[in-house]
Design an enzyme around this catalytic site. Structure first.
Site, short mmCIF file in Angstrom:
data_model
loop_
_atom_site.label_atom_id
_atom_site.label_comp_id
_atom_site.label_asym_id
_atom_site.label_seq_id
_atom_site.Cartn_x
_atom_site.Cartn_y
_atom_site.Cartn_z
N HIS A 137 9.03 -20.03 16.49
CA HIS A 137 10.14 -19.31 15.87
C HIS A 137 10.61 -18.16 16.76
O HIS A 137 11.81 -18.05 17.07
CB HIS A 137 9.70 -18.78 14.50
CG HIS A 137 10.76 -18.05 13.75
ND1 HIS A 137 11.51 -18.65 12.77
CD2 HIS A 137 11.20 -16.77 13.83
CE1 HIS A 137 12.39 -17.77 12.29
NE2 HIS A 137 12.21 -16.61 12.91
N GLU A 138 9.68 -17.32 17.18
CA GLU A 138 10.06 -16.15 17.99
C GLU A 138 10.59 -16.57 19.36
O GLU A 138 11.49 -15.92 19.90
CB GLU A 138 8.87 -15.20 18.13
CG GLU A 138 8.34 -14.63 16.82
CD GLU A 138 9.39 -13.86 16.03
OE1 GLU A 138 10.38 -13.40 16.64
OE2 GLU A 138 9.24 -13.75 14.80
N HIS A 172 14.24 -17.27 19.21
CA HIS A 172 15.05 -16.06 19.42
C HIS A 172 15.11 -15.71 20.91
O HIS A 172 16.17 -15.34 21.44
CB HIS A 172 14.43 -14.88 18.66
CG HIS A 172 14.63 -14.93 17.18
ND1 HIS A 172 15.86 -15.15 16.60
CD2 HIS A 172 13.75 -14.75 16.15
CE1 HIS A 172 15.72 -15.13 15.28
NE2 HIS A 172 14.46 -14.88 14.99
N HIS A 204 17.49 -17.83 22.79
CA HIS A 204 18.86 -17.44 22.45
C HIS A 204 19.28 -16.25 23.32
O HIS A 204 20.41 -16.21 23.84
CB HIS A 204 18.94 -17.07 20.96
CG HIS A 204 20.32 -17.11 20.40
ND1 HIS A 204 20.60 -16.72 19.11
CD2 HIS A 204 21.51 -17.48 20.93
CE1 HIS A 204 21.89 -16.86 18.88
NE2 HIS A 204 22.47 -17.32 19.97
#
Length: 772
Positions: A556-557, A560, A563
């Protein structure tokens, strides 16, 4: 508004932002949705395998280069806490000069043409130090550094707050937007940026008369104070409840349960059990007797009158603030620049979710009722109460979809690097940090390497718990991307006697700038920090093995982080994760979906010797639908609490909550409870709590329609990168989603589009067997 520092994603950000836009031509290509998986794996590289040693045998990698010493994050000046304070002061001087340049721009047509760029520069100048200071405040083990971080953060945020309501800056921007010749000269990126700036200034009450603007500032200050009080109250432990030894008869837990029973018998006194404690969690899962579970539920969801008053005052102040700037409610004001656009659209989305989720949740509730009926040998199905949920459906820890060997931190990073290479032609490479570059010996440095352009950014991984470090997992953007070769710094001006301070600030910024192959211009490259609290490897026990939920957290991290790395825009205000609140979680949630693919999981095997296939490790979990429905109800509560009704003299947050639960909920409201005072997201995500559900729906659809059948397909990865990730927040999210999914009807982002997304969630998640 001017800017919003890009610190932890969606959290701890001052309400201040300058934002920009990127509008590069998108390459045309044939649409390529998911097809049969035919792509072969790319073998692991030496760099991939080196990640395993880096994280699993850190004693081998902690040698820092003493031939080259530097300061924090490679800035030669940041070698002592005093240097951070000095940098903040130097940055303030340069920011004041640049502010004056923007104010004077109305005197020159040429300067007016630079206003949007200079607004973004001003934002970056301040945020570059604020974001670094925010990381220092939350991660540095040295108290002096933390104090310096606090000082730098507060000094520059105070100046930001002045700029927020600076009528001169707003007037200059209006001059640009009211000049047809200037507007025509702006490329789409710059024009969109200017519109965003203008809207943000408007939100800060910039056009209000002086007396009204003072009221706006006063209300804003009250909201911040009340918000802090509300968060403190939300985390305040609730008082204990008395549990009799007889009420614990038949406990299913033979460990802690037996110890509690022995304690009660030995002391001959009732047990005092605190809500939320391990003992309370065990009782809620394992006590056949309903009474201790009921008492603990009541205690856990209790509030003092003062706690309720703080929340309701916060909600009323927000509503007053919104009406002060001509909006019907705080939700109307907040959603204006989100994908949802308006509260009515959020309602459409949530209603669709409720309509599609309710049948699954009711079936699940019937399963629980049957279990309760059998447990008590009842003639008819009983009502499931709020305190029954964990007993009749105890939560299982997350589990992988297929059996896997133990996964270490290094193994997972290796798998991530291989996945990114398959999708984007990007990989992770261990890098040696210079002496003084990192804030703790645990911190490891990674280079993010593009196969065509070389290094495109850096990730610093601070993965192990320690005293004073912020808890939980977070992605900090310490440095955003932006183009710098057209900054025109020479015309910023200078105050007498400030030459050395200006030089200090300029040297700080110069470290960040790089010219990449095959890309026009010089760019400031992104730098992010990943904080987690994973178990530490040791010489005696070896590499630490991650629980499955920790693997999910890391994916999940890193979603980010990618991105941030791939969303390298010309304007820092829209780079990477600087996008709408109800869009920012899409890349991170999508990364979790990749963990459902055996092809992706096989990347954890460096030598490709393990054959993984889907064998049905999933199991039906009736509580999955119940929990989903509960999250939807909380999103509805959030909308009600930020609607115009808050200003009614009869508004009562507890009554509103109870009425909603009894009208649309599945499990009856329990009189005497007031969970809303512990719903901490009401402050940080006021009127936007729906966002996580919304992005889960979009991510589910993207996974299902684009990646699920061929998750290692480079063409699909490039398509996603070019149509979503590379834009950061510089493009309309609805346009990105509609293009990626080849559904042009979504581009309008209207009420029907929101309803459509609500239907996706059911098709892709609730309709399938789930894991809790």
């Amino acid at each position: 508004m001017l800017a919003r520092p890009s610190t932890t994603v969606l959290a701890r950000r001052p309400f201040f932002r300058f934002r920009g836009c990127l509008n590069e031509p998108r390459p045309t290509k044939a649409r390529c949705l998911a097809t049969a998986a035919t792509h072969h794996q790319i073998p692991s590289t030496v760099d991939d395998k080196a990640l395993v040693d880096l994280f699993d045998q850190p004693s081998l990698s902690k040698v820092r280069s003493h031939f080259h010493s530097t300061g924090l994050f490679g800035h030669p000046s940041l070698t002592h806490p005093r240097s951070l304070v000095s940098l903040a002061e130097s940055t303030l001087v340069r920011a004041q000069l640049l502010t004056q340049r923007i104010l004077d721009a109305k005197e020159s047509e040429d300067e007016l043409a630079h206003v949007v760029k200079n607004l973004d520069r001003l934002s970056d100048m301040l945020c570059g130090v604020i974001d670094l200071a925010e990381l220092v405040r939350n991660a540095h083990p040295d108290r002096l550094w933390v104090e310096a971080g606090n000082h730098a953060y507060e000094t520059l945020c105070e100046f930001m707050n002045v700029l927020n309501t600076h009528t001169g800056l707003n007037d200059t921007l209006k001059t640009v937007l009211s000049n047809p010749t200037l507007v025509k000269s702006l490329d789409p990126e710059a024009y969109q940026t200017a519109l965003i700036f203008s809207r943000d200034f408007e939100k800060s009450g910039i056009d209000l008369p002086p007396a009204t603007r003072n009221k706006f500032v006063s209300l804003s200050s009250d909201i911040l104070i009340l918000g802090r009080q509300f968060l403190e109250n939300a985390s305040t432990p609730r008082p204990p409840t008395s549990v009799k030894a007889s009420e614990l008869a038949g406990l299913k837990d033979k460990g802690m349960g037996v110890r509690l029973q022995l304690q009660a018998q030995f002391t001959n006194r009732d047990l005092q059990v605190y809500p939320g404690s391990l003992q309370a969690q065990m009782i809620m899962r394992a006590a056949p007797n309903e009474e201790p579970r009921r008492k603990l539920y009541l205690a856990a969801n209790s509030s003092t009158p003062e706690q309720i008053h703080v929340l309701e005052t916060l909600l009323k102040k927000r509503a007053e603030l919104a009406q002060l700037v001509g909006r019907d409610s705080f939700a109307h004001m907040t959603l204006d620049d989100k994908m949802a656009k308006k509260p009515e659209h959020v309602t459409n989305f949530l209603d669709a979710l409720i309509d599609h989720t309710r049948p699954f949740a009711r079936n699940a509730l019937r399963t629980l009722a049957q279990r309760k009926q059998a447990h008590h040998n009842l003639p008819a199905l009983p009502v499931i109460q709020a305190w029954d949920r964990d007993f009749y459906c105890p939560p299982d820890p997350p589990a992988p979809p297929i059996p896997l060997p133990p996964l270490t931190i290094g193994t997972v990073f290796m798998g991530l690097s291989r996945l990114f290479r398959h999708l984007y032609g990007v990989s992770l490479r261990p890098a040696q940090a210079a002496s003084g570059e990192v804030w703790h010996p645990d911190v490891q440095k990674l280079e993010v390497v593009d196969e065509q352009q070389g290094i495109i950014g850096w990730i610093y991984a601070d993965l192990f718990p320690r005293r004073g470090k912020a808890s939980g997992a977070a992605h900090y953007t310490v440095r955003c991307s932006r183009r710098t070769d057209d900054d025109d710094e020479a015309n910023d001006g200078m105050f007498e006697g400030t030459e050395l301070q200006i030089q200090e600030s300029q040297q700080f910024e110069a470290v960040k700038r790089h010219r990449l192959p095959n890309q026009e211009g010089v760019y400031q490259l992104p730098l992010v920090v990943l904080l987690t609290e994973f178990a530490r490897p040791s010489l005696s026990k070896g590499a630490a093995v991650l629980e499955w939920h920790e693997v999910q957290t890391l994916f999940h991290e890193m979603g980010h982080a990618m991105h941030s790395m791939l969303g390298r825009t010309e304007y820092q205000n829209v780079s990477g994760t600087r996008c709408a609140t109800d869009f920012v979680e899409l890349p991170s949630i999508l990364m979790e979906h990749f963990l459902n693919s055996p092809a992706v999981l096989s990347l954890f095997d460096a030598d490709n010797t393990t054959s993984l296939r889907q064998i049905g490790n999933h199991h039906n979990d009736p509580c999955h639908a119940i929990d989903t429905y509960s999250q939807i109800m909380l999103a509805v509560v959030d909308q009600v609490y930020h609607s115009p009704s808050v200003l009614n003299s009869s508004f009562d947050s507890t009554n509103e909550f109870a009425n909603l639960v009894n009208k649309r909920g599945l499990i009856p409201y329990v009189p005497g409870t007031s969970f809303q005072t512990q719903f901490g997201h009401l402050f940080g995500y006021g009127a936007t709590y729906y966002s996580y559900l919304f992005d889960r729906a979009i991510a589910s659809r993207v996974w299902s329609k684009v990646f699920s059948r061929d998750p290692l397909n480079r063409e699909l990865g490039e398509q996603y990168k070019q149509e979503v990730l590379r834009w950061g927040g510089a493009r309309d999210p609805w346009e990105m989603v509609s293009t990626l999914l080849d559904q042009p009807e979504l581009a309008a982002g209207d009420a029907e589009a929101m309803r459509e997304v609500g239907r996706w969630r059911i098709e892709d998640e609730v309709g399938n067997s789930g894991r809790h």
